[in-house]
Scaffold this motif. Sequence first.
Motif, PDB file in Angstrom:
ATOM      1  N   GLU A   1       1.109  -1.216   0.411  1.00 37.72           N
ATOM      2  CA  GLU A   1      -0.171  -0.176  -0.155  1.00 37.72           C
ATOM      3  C   GLU A   1       0.512   1.386  -0.095  1.00 37.72           C
ATOM      4  O   GLU A   1       1.603   0.884   1.117  1.00 37.72           O
ATOM      5  CB  GLU A   1      -0.800  -0.659   1.385  1.00 37.72           C
ATOM      6  N   VAL A   2       1.423   1.743  -1.335  1.00 39.44           N
ATOM      7  CA  VAL A   2       1.937   2.681  -1.467  1.00 39.44           C
ATOM      8  C   VAL A   2       1.514   4.242  -0.958  1.00 39.44           C
ATOM      9  O   VAL A   2       2.379   5.263  -1.012  1.00 39.44           O
ATOM     10  CB  VAL A   2       2.229   3.162  -3.327  1.00 39.44           C
ATOM     11  N   SER A   3      -0.156   4.412  -0.695  1.00 42.84           N
ATOM     12  CA  SER A   3      -0.713   5.191  -0.275  1.00 42.84           C
ATOM     13  C   SER A   3      -1.980   4.794   0.101  1.00 42.84           C
ATOM     14  O   SER A   3      -2.162   3.746  -0.024  1.00 42.84           O
ATOM     15  CB  SER A   3      -0.868   6.487  -1.726  1.00 42.84           C
ATOM     16  N   ARG A   4      -2.199   6.025   1.664  1.00 43.80           N
ATOM     17  CA  ARG A   4      -3.946   6.126   2.058  1.00 43.80           C
ATOM     18  C   ARG A   4      -5.088   4.899   1.250  1.00 43.80           C
ATOM     19  O   ARG A   4      -4.841   6.039   0.078  1.00 43.80           O
ATOM     20  CB  ARG A   4      -4.249   6.853   3.135  1.00 43.80           C
ATOM     21  N   ALA A   5      -5.211   4.273   0.612  1.00 44.98           N
ATOM     22  CA  ALA A   5      -6.617   3.944   0.123  1.00 44.98           C
ATOM     23  C   ALA A   5      -7.654   5.045   0.130  1.00 44.98           C
ATOM     24  O   ALA A   5      -8.287   5.698   0.949  1.00 44.98           O
ATOM     25  CB  ALA A   5      -7.749   2.451   1.124  1.00 44.98           C
ATOM     26  N   ALA A   6      -7.696   5.037  -1.760  1.00 44.23           N
ATOM     27  CA  ALA A   6      -9.216   6.178  -1.956  1.00 44.23           C
ATOM     28  C   ALA A   6      -8.574   7.638  -1.812  1.00 44.23           C
ATOM     29  O   ALA A   6      -9.214   8.163  -1.280  1.00 44.23           O
ATOM     30  CB  ALA A   6     -10.675   5.946  -1.184  1.00 44.23           C
ATOM     31  N   THR A   7      -7.116   8.353  -2.258  1.00 38.33           N
ATOM     32  CA  THR A   7      -6.742   9.148  -1.742  1.00 38.33           C
ATOM     33  C   THR A   7      -6.164  10.036  -3.037  1.00 38.33           C
ATOM     34  O   THR A   7      -6.084   9.183  -3.683  1.00 38.33           O
ATOM     35  CB  THR A   7      -5.103   9.703  -1.030  1.00 38.33           C
ATOM     36  N   THR A   8      -6.788  11.177  -3.313  1.00 37.89           N
ATOM     37  CA  THR A   8      -6.248  11.885  -3.948  1.00 37.89           C
ATOM     38  C   THR A   8      -4.647  11.874  -4.227  1.00 37.89           C
ATOM     39  O   THR A   8      -4.034  12.485  -3.601  1.00 37.89           O
ATOM     40  CB  THR A   8      -6.924  12.954  -4.543  1.00 37.89           C
ATOM     41  N   ALA A   9      -3.764  12.560  -5.495  1.00 36.09           N
ATOM     42  CA  ALA A   9      -2.774  12.851  -6.042  1.00 36.09           C
ATOM     43  C   ALA A   9      -3.097  14.408  -5.719  1.00 36.09           C
ATOM     44  O   ALA A   9      -3.551  14.982  -5.503  1.00 36.09           O
ATOM     45  CB  ALA A   9      -2.109  12.720  -7.504  1.00 36.09           C
ATOM     46  N   THR A  10      -1.984  15.127  -4.761  1.00 35.40           N
ATOM     47  CA  THR A  10      -0.829  16.060  -3.944  1.00 35.40           C
ATOM     48  C   THR A  10      -0.723  17.074  -5.291  1.00 35.40           C
ATOM     49  O   THR A  10      -1.058  17.781  -4.726  1.00 35.40           O
ATOM     50  CB  THR A  10      -0.149  15.889  -3.130  1.00 35.40           C
ATOM     51  N   ASN A  11      -0.408  16.201  -6.758  1.00 38.46           N
ATOM     52  CA  ASN A  11      -0.174  17.346  -8.167  1.00 38.46           C
ATOM     53  C   ASN A  11      -2.034  17.792  -8.246  1.00 38.46           C
ATOM     54  O   ASN A  11      -1.542  18.396  -9.489  1.00 38.46           O
ATOM     55  CB  ASN A  11       0.784  16.694  -8.379  1.00 38.46           C
ATOM     56  N   ILE A  12      -2.583  17.384  -8.095  1.00 36.94           N
ATOM     57  CA  ILE A  12      -3.630  17.844  -9.119  1.00 36.94           C
ATOM     58  C   ILE A  12      -5.139  19.094  -7.954  1.00 36.94           C
ATOM     59  O   ILE A  12      -4.658  18.498  -6.812  1.00 36.94           O
ATOM     60  CB  ILE A  12      -5.292  16.463  -8.724  1.00 36.94           C
ATOM     61  N   VAL A  13      -4.892  19.955  -8.527  1.00 31.95           N
ATOM     62  CA  VAL A  13      -5.221  20.690  -8.048  1.00 31.95           C
ATOM     63  C   VAL A  13      -7.135  20.681  -8.366  1.00 31.95           C
ATOM     64  O   VAL A  13      -7.806  20.849  -9.265  1.00 31.95           O
ATOM     65  CB  VAL A  13      -5.675  22.276  -8.802  1.00 31.95           C
ATOM     66  N   GLN A  14      -8.312  20.720  -7.540  1.00 33.28           N
ATOM     67  CA  GLN A  14      -9.353  20.447  -6.867  1.00 33.28           C
ATOM     68  C   GLN A  14     -10.119  21.165  -6.912  1.00 33.28           C
ATOM     69  O   GLN A  14     -10.185  22.236  -6.023  1.00 33.28           O
ATOM     70  CB  GLN A  14      -9.883  19.071  -6.678  1.00 33.28           C
ATOM     71  N   ARG A  15     -11.094  21.372  -7.477  1.00 26.25           N
ATOM     72  CA  ARG A  15     -12.331  23.111  -6.991  1.00 26.25           C
ATOM     73  C   ARG A  15     -13.563  22.364  -7.508  1.00 26.25           C
ATOM     74  O   ARG A  15     -14.266  21.558  -8.545  1.00 26.25           O
ATOM     75  CB  ARG A  15     -11.765  23.810  -8.447  1.00 26.25           C
ATOM     76  N   LEU A  16     -14.755  22.951  -6.775  1.00 24.52           N
ATOM     77  CA  LEU A  16     -16.129  22.124  -6.755  1.00 24.52           C
ATOM     78  C   LEU A  16     -16.931  23.575  -7.220  1.00 24.52           C
ATOM     79  O   LEU A  16     -16.329  25.384  -7.309  1.00 24.52           O
ATOM     80  CB  LEU A  16     -16.508  22.242  -5.454  1.00 24.52           C
ATOM     81  N   VAL A  17     -17.597  23.823  -8.306  1.00 24.24           N
ATOM     82  CA  VAL A  17     -17.911  24.801  -8.965  1.00 24.24           C
ATOM     83  C   VAL A  17     -19.497  24.596  -9.327  1.00 24.24           C
ATOM     84  O   VAL A  17     -20.511  24.081  -9.219  1.00 24.24           O
ATOM     85  CB  VAL A  17     -17.892  24.424 -10.777  1.00 24.24           C
ATOM     86  N   LYS A  18     -19.821  25.641  -8.324  1.00 28.62           N
ATOM     87  CA  LYS A  18     -21.713  25.628  -8.549  1.00 28.62           C
ATOM     88  C   LYS A  18     -22.360  26.069  -9.120  1.00 28.62           C
ATOM     89  O   LYS A  18     -21.952  26.927 -10.327  1.00 28.62           O
ATOM     90  CB  LYS A  18     -22.031  27.092  -7.080  1.00 28.62           C
ATOM     91  N   SER A  19     -23.103  25.826  -9.641  1.00 27.92           N
ATOM     92  CA  SER A  19     -24.598  25.693 -10.384  1.00 27.92           C
ATOM     93  C   SER A  19     -26.175  25.695 -10.293  1.00 27.92           C
ATOM     94  O   SER A  19     -26.324  25.067  -8.698  1.00 27.92           O
ATOM     95  CB  SER A  19     -23.827  24.675 -11.738  1.00 27.92           C
ATOM     96  N   GLY A  20     -26.677  26.300 -11.106  1.00 27.16           N
ATOM     97  CA  GLY A  20     -28.013  25.395 -10.578  1.00 27.16           C
ATOM     98  C   GLY A  20     -28.234  24.247 -11.268  1.00 27.16           C
ATOM     99  O   GLY A  20     -27.589  23.964 -11.688  1.00 27.16           O
ATOM    100  N   SER A  21     -29.778  24.000 -10.631  1.00 31.42           N
ATOM    101  CA  SER A  21     -29.827  22.682 -11.351  1.00 31.42           C
ATOM    102  C   SER A  21     -30.969  22.201 -12.380  1.00 31.42           C
ATOM    103  O   SER A  21     -31.030  20.560 -12.330  1.00 31.42           O
ATOM    104  CB  SER A  21     -31.047  21.953 -10.106  1.00 31.42           C
ATOM    105  N   LYS A  22     -30.821  23.233 -13.322  1.00 29.36           N
ATOM    106  CA  LYS A  22     -31.344  22.828 -14.711  1.00 29.36           C
ATOM    107  C   LYS A  22     -29.831  22.731 -15.614  1.00 29.36           C
ATOM    108  O   LYS A  22     -28.672  23.244 -14.907  1.00 29.36           O
ATOM    109  CB  LYS A  22     -31.841  23.696 -15.363  1.00 29.36           C
ATOM    110  N   PRO A  23     -30.028  21.527 -17.101  1.00 34.75           N
ATOM    111  CA  PRO A  23     -28.987  20.426 -17.053  1.00 34.75           C
ATOM    112  C   PRO A  23     -28.835  21.946 -17.961  1.00 34.75           C
ATOM    113  O   PRO A  23     -26.742  21.733 -17.845  1.00 34.75           O
ATOM    114  CB  PRO A  23     -29.908  20.391 -17.943  1.00 34.75           C
ATOM    115  N   TRP A  24     -29.527  22.692 -19.079  1.00 34.96           N
ATOM    116  CA  TRP A  24     -28.757  24.188 -19.066  1.00 34.96           C
ATOM    117  C   TRP A  24     -27.880  25.038 -19.126  1.00 34.96           C
ATOM    118  O   TRP A  24     -27.003  25.155 -19.246  1.00 34.96           O
ATOM    119  CB  TRP A  24     -30.032  24.473 -20.602  1.00 34.96           C
ATOM    120  N   GLU A  25     -28.086  25.277 -17.179  1.00 27.95           N
ATOM    121  CA  GLU A  25     -27.297  26.054 -16.470  1.00 27.95           C
ATOM    122  C   GLU A  25     -26.025  25.372 -16.560  1.00 27.95           C
ATOM    123  O   GLU A  25     -24.780  26.030 -16.679  1.00 27.95           O
ATOM    124  CB  GLU A  25     -28.099  26.044 -15.313  1.00 27.95           C
ATOM    125  N   LYS A  26     -26.149  24.217 -16.510  1.00 30.37           N
ATOM    126  CA  LYS A  26     -24.780  23.568 -16.048  1.00 30.37           C
ATOM    127  C   LYS A  26     -24.314  23.327 -17.447  1.00 30.37           C
ATOM    128  O   LYS A  26     -22.940  23.963 -17.131  1.00 30.37           O
ATOM    129  CB  LYS A  26     -24.763  21.811 -15.433  1.00 30.37           C
TER     130      LYS A  26
END
Length: 513
Positions: free
Chosen positions: A217-242
């Motif tokens: 086990e070279v890293s903790r299970a279900a971890t993400t790489a530190t060299n990836i910038v992760q962001r969440l983006v808000k949106s309305g619920s309609k498909p066309w808004e997304k």
Amino acid sequence: MSSEDQTALEALNFANLGLSPKVLSAVVDAGYTTPTPIQAGAIPHALQGKDVLGIAQTGTGKTASFVLPMLTRLEKGRARARMPRTLILEPTRELAAQVEENFVRYGKNHRLNIALLIGGVSFDDQEKKLERGADVLIATPGRLLDHFERGKLLLTGVEILVIDEADRMLDMGFIPDIERICKLIPFTRQTLFFSATMPPEITKLTEQFLHAPVRIEVSRAATTATNIVQRLVKSGSKPWEKRAVLRELIRSEADSLKNAIIFCNRKVDVSELFRSLIKYDFDAGALHGDMDQRARMTMLSNFRDGRLKLLVASDVAARGLDIPDVSHVFNFDVPIHAEDYVHRIGRTGRAGRSGKSFTIATKSDTKNVDAIEKLIGQKIEWHDGDLSTIFTSEGEEEQPRRGRAKARGEKRGEKRDRKPRGERHATPPVEPTAEDVAEQPSLVPAEVIEARRQRKQAIRSENSQRKSGPEEPGREERPARNDRPHRRRDDEANTVVGFGDDMPAFMKVAVKV
């Protein structure tokens, strides 16, 4: 594995792992000198014939960690017809084809027969390869069992079994097939088991089919790489808004975006998003499970070679695809299973490169976002503010449902004046007046309006004269519907039954007695 052990493993090179000269030559020709942690930890134990349980995030070189030792061990011996020597199980066709490419690349100094059993390919061609004898058999569980039930395949000669992407096997419902296949293989086999996550079902499976495995086990299970910038983006619920939010993200990342994979949860969303991107002149392609094998491989080849910039895909492309230089990953839908998030964003930032991932989230995705953050053990930053403020397409701030009455100045529980059901949405068309025409020259001219008014008035007067005027000559007044005699209510006494007086001629012919 402690940090000191991991540092020592990373200091090794392929020459110190015990691989054969033929394999080392192919590795050097491929441009690799230093093994990754999972390769340095798994290869020596695999060469010794031990069972290995490898746990590592995607993009860490898990494929080479079982391909290289298998090539070294296969240098001795020869396969017999319909009895493969080794078996590698993969959850998807793309992964199976990718493993075959690795065997061709690193086994160029060997003379091995490699058979690939996947769906979408003719049974006859696959049976011919099995008849010649397969040193390496790479298959998806469903197609493998199809050949076995046809009597074209015997698994009693398998010496090494590799189960790759085991957690993806669990998600796709292949665990019963895996259990059946393991019972068809000799008990004395060597098993190499690899997974990025270890849910309880996978842990139970390893306890059942692995014998004293060496856990790497070279890293903790279900971890993400530190060299990836992760962001969440808000949106309305309609498909066309997304879709609008996604287009804005792609345009804003234009300077750094080399290529990108866009993930959707459903195949129908893949098709809709693909058509939308093409409509807005984006260089995009689509990849999902309903495509035939040739179209899927062509699409992947075009994306890998740079002929496509954007690839819209379902989770069929999330696991193990070796596309080394993907700069961005966009999650158009938040994955339902938190483990899928790890595999999706693992398509970027591979082999030490930097990458970016953006996940479009709506208010209904809060539960899934919390599950992802709990799994990876970290909070994901918001790109431009969280979901507490969502703006509609008109630019007005969307208020929560409970606060809308308060914003209108109403008291809680107070009833609003509502129009009847038929009058809520239907509004009669309004004819522009002369003042409107004078103020707005772009409307219908006044003389046209006057002509229309006069024509309507003439039609109304003509209709009224017809109703009140004398009847037309030759037209009799029709009785009311209730006063009309029924067609079948004639004088029943005079009703003739049968032919009446008109007897047919054939009935008058004399008959001999």
